[in-house]
Scaffold this motif. Structure first.
Motif, PDB file in Angstrom:
ATOM      1  N   ASN A  38       0.828  -1.216   0.000  1.00  0.00           N
ATOM      2  CA  ASN A  38       0.000   0.000   0.000  1.00  0.00           C
ATOM      3  C   ASN A  38       0.861   1.265   0.000  1.00  0.00           C
ATOM      4  O   ASN A  38       0.557   2.237  -0.702  1.00  0.00           O
ATOM      5  CB  ASN A  38      -0.919   0.004   1.223  1.00  0.00           C
TER       6      ASN A  38
ATOM      7  N   HIS B 105       2.270   1.601  -3.362  1.00  0.00           N
ATOM      8  CA  HIS B 105       1.200   2.002  -4.278  1.00  0.00           C
ATOM      9  C   HIS B 105       0.945   3.497  -4.194  1.00  0.00           C
ATOM     10  O   HIS B 105       0.737   4.168  -5.231  1.00  0.00           O
ATOM     11  CB  HIS B 105      -0.067   1.216  -3.934  1.00  0.00           C
ATOM     12  N   GLN B 106       0.934   4.063  -3.000  1.00  0.00           N
ATOM     13  CA  GLN B 106       0.748   5.496  -2.847  1.00  0.00           C
ATOM     14  C   GLN B 106       1.881   6.281  -3.499  1.00  0.00           C
ATOM     15  O   GLN B 106       1.641   7.312  -4.148  1.00  0.00           O
ATOM     16  CB  GLN B 106       0.643   5.835  -1.354  1.00  0.00           C
TER      17      GLN B 106
ATOM     18  N   LEU C 220       3.781   5.311  -6.020  1.00  0.00           N
ATOM     19  CA  LEU C 220       3.656   5.210  -7.478  1.00  0.00           C
ATOM     20  C   LEU C 220       2.474   6.027  -7.987  1.00  0.00           C
ATOM     21  O   LEU C 220       2.530   6.580  -9.096  1.00  0.00           O
ATOM     22  CB  LEU C 220       3.501   3.742  -7.881  1.00  0.00           C
ATOM     23  N   ASN C 221       1.403   6.094  -7.216  1.00  0.00           N
ATOM     24  CA  ASN C 221       0.256   6.918  -7.619  1.00  0.00           C
ATOM     25  C   ASN C 221       0.651   8.381  -7.763  1.00  0.00           C
ATOM     26  O   ASN C 221       0.220   9.077  -8.708  1.00  0.00           O
ATOM     27  CB  ASN C 221      -0.867   6.788  -6.591  1.00  0.00           C
ATOM     28  N   PHE C 222       1.475   8.881  -6.843  1.00  0.00           N
ATOM     29  CA  PHE C 222       1.918  10.272  -6.927  1.00  0.00           C
ATOM     30  C   PHE C 222       2.768  10.501  -8.186  1.00  0.00           C
ATOM     31  O   PHE C 222       2.569  11.488  -8.908  1.00  0.00           O
ATOM     32  CB  PHE C 222       2.725  10.624  -5.680  1.00  0.00           C
TER      33      PHE C 222
ATOM     34  N   VAL D  82       2.857   8.658 -10.997  1.00  0.00           N
ATOM     35  CA  VAL D  82       2.048   8.495 -12.209  1.00  0.00           C
ATOM     36  C   VAL D  82       1.097   9.684 -12.379  1.00  0.00           C
ATOM     37  O   VAL D  82       0.893  10.184 -13.505  1.00  0.00           O
ATOM     38  CB  VAL D  82       1.270   7.170 -12.151  1.00  0.00           C
ATOM     39  N   GLY D  83       0.508  10.159 -11.293  1.00  0.00           N
ATOM     40  CA  GLY D  83      -0.389  11.307 -11.385  1.00  0.00           C
ATOM     41  C   GLY D  83       0.333  12.552 -11.886  1.00  0.00           C
ATOM     42  O   GLY D  83      -0.207  13.302 -12.712  1.00  0.00           O
TER      43      GLY D  83
END
Length: 290
Positions: A34, A37-38, A40-42, A44-45
């Motif tokens: 998790n 994931h957070q 990578l989300n930043f 990718v965003g």
């Protein structure tokens, strides 16, 4: 083959421990995933936002130049942190040498209950950057994953059935017939304990030491690995008790080298005391206090 109540209780406890360790391992892995994931989300965003601005024709070249320079500055300042984080992620998700609940040796140092220089550690918690180990006295020790990635790690839980050895010495004057009976009885005991030991152990004479004792070794294999160290020592203790019983039954012992006592230099008073002690059977402590 009869199944005892003790065997059922031991099996149930082992199953509970394995299920608990599996649940903790899955929970720690889920937490680490998790967090990753957070992160990578930043990333990718941010990349998606830049691409959409370019597609829409928004003039952001000055912003990109400024952002790139700031990223280079951050890389110069925190490059070692980024490197450490990347190494920790590779160690945790690719190498993955242990799970929660595993008993381990780090850097070739055996962690055991026996002596002070050796410390036994069980994996307690796994994070992205660190791993927490639990020592035999419940002291928590934290290792950076980037450091663990550079050290050899031995895992007891993932090991197959492990071996053991017992060393002992007997006097060199022990008859060969007694030695043969001793070997046969030790071998018979081990082969009858099929729930503890694998058959075909080896009882070998390894060396002659100081010309007065014979060194023997018993090499045998457990039916378990050493993840459960308490069970290992309990089985070994039963074997040692049986070996002591065999030694006593066969009157096998070890005697020290004879020591010559030269009384020619003793003065007359000491000689008289010694003779009086011999006649009256006085304790040796009285002679030493005179």
């Amino acid at each position: 083959m009869t199944i005892s109540l003790m065997f059922i209780l031991s099996y149930t406890v082992n199953v509970f421990r394995e299920r608990r360790a599996l649940a903790l391992s899955l929970n720690d892995t889920k937490t680490a995933v998790n967090k990753l994931h957070q992160l990578l989300n930043f990333v990718v965003g941010f990349a998606v936002a830049i691409i959409w601005l370019l597609i829409l024709g928004v003039p952001i070249m000055h912003f990109l130049v400024f952002t790139t320079s700031q990223i280079l500055l951050l890389t110069f300042m925190f490059g070692n942190t980024f490197k450490t984080t990347f190494e920790a992620i590779i160690f945790l998700f690719v190498m993955h040498p242990f799970d929660v609940g595993d008993r381990c040796e780090v850097d070739g140092v055996q962690y055991s209950y026996c002596t002070a220089p050796q410390l036994q550690m069980i994996v307690e918690e796994m994070n992205i950057l660190t791993t927490v180990f639990l020592r035999y006295d419940n002291l928590k020790i934290t290792y950076p994953n980037s450091v663990l990635a550079t050290k050899p790690i031995n895992n007891y839980y993932r090991s197959p059935e492990m071996g053991d050895s017992v060393d002992f010495c007997v006097h060199i004057s022990t008859p060969v017939e007694k030695l043969a009976v001793m070997k046969a009885r030790i071998t018979l005991y081990i082969e009858n304990k099929r729930d503890h030991w694998r058959p075909s152990p080896m009882v070998v004479m390894r060396d002659v030491e100081d010309m007065n004792r014979l060194k023997f070794s018993v090499w045998l294999s457990h039916t378990i690995n050493h993840q459960n160290m308490g069970e290992k020592w309990a089985r070994r203790a039963l074997l040692l008790e049986e070996m002591v019983k065999i030694f006593k039954d066969l009157d096998i012992e070890y005697r020290m080298l004879p020591c010559d006592l030269n009384g020619s230099n003793m003065d007359q008073q000491c000689n008289q005391k010694f003779l009086q002690r011999k006649d009256k059977r006085e304790p040796l402590a009285e002679l030493s206090t005179t």
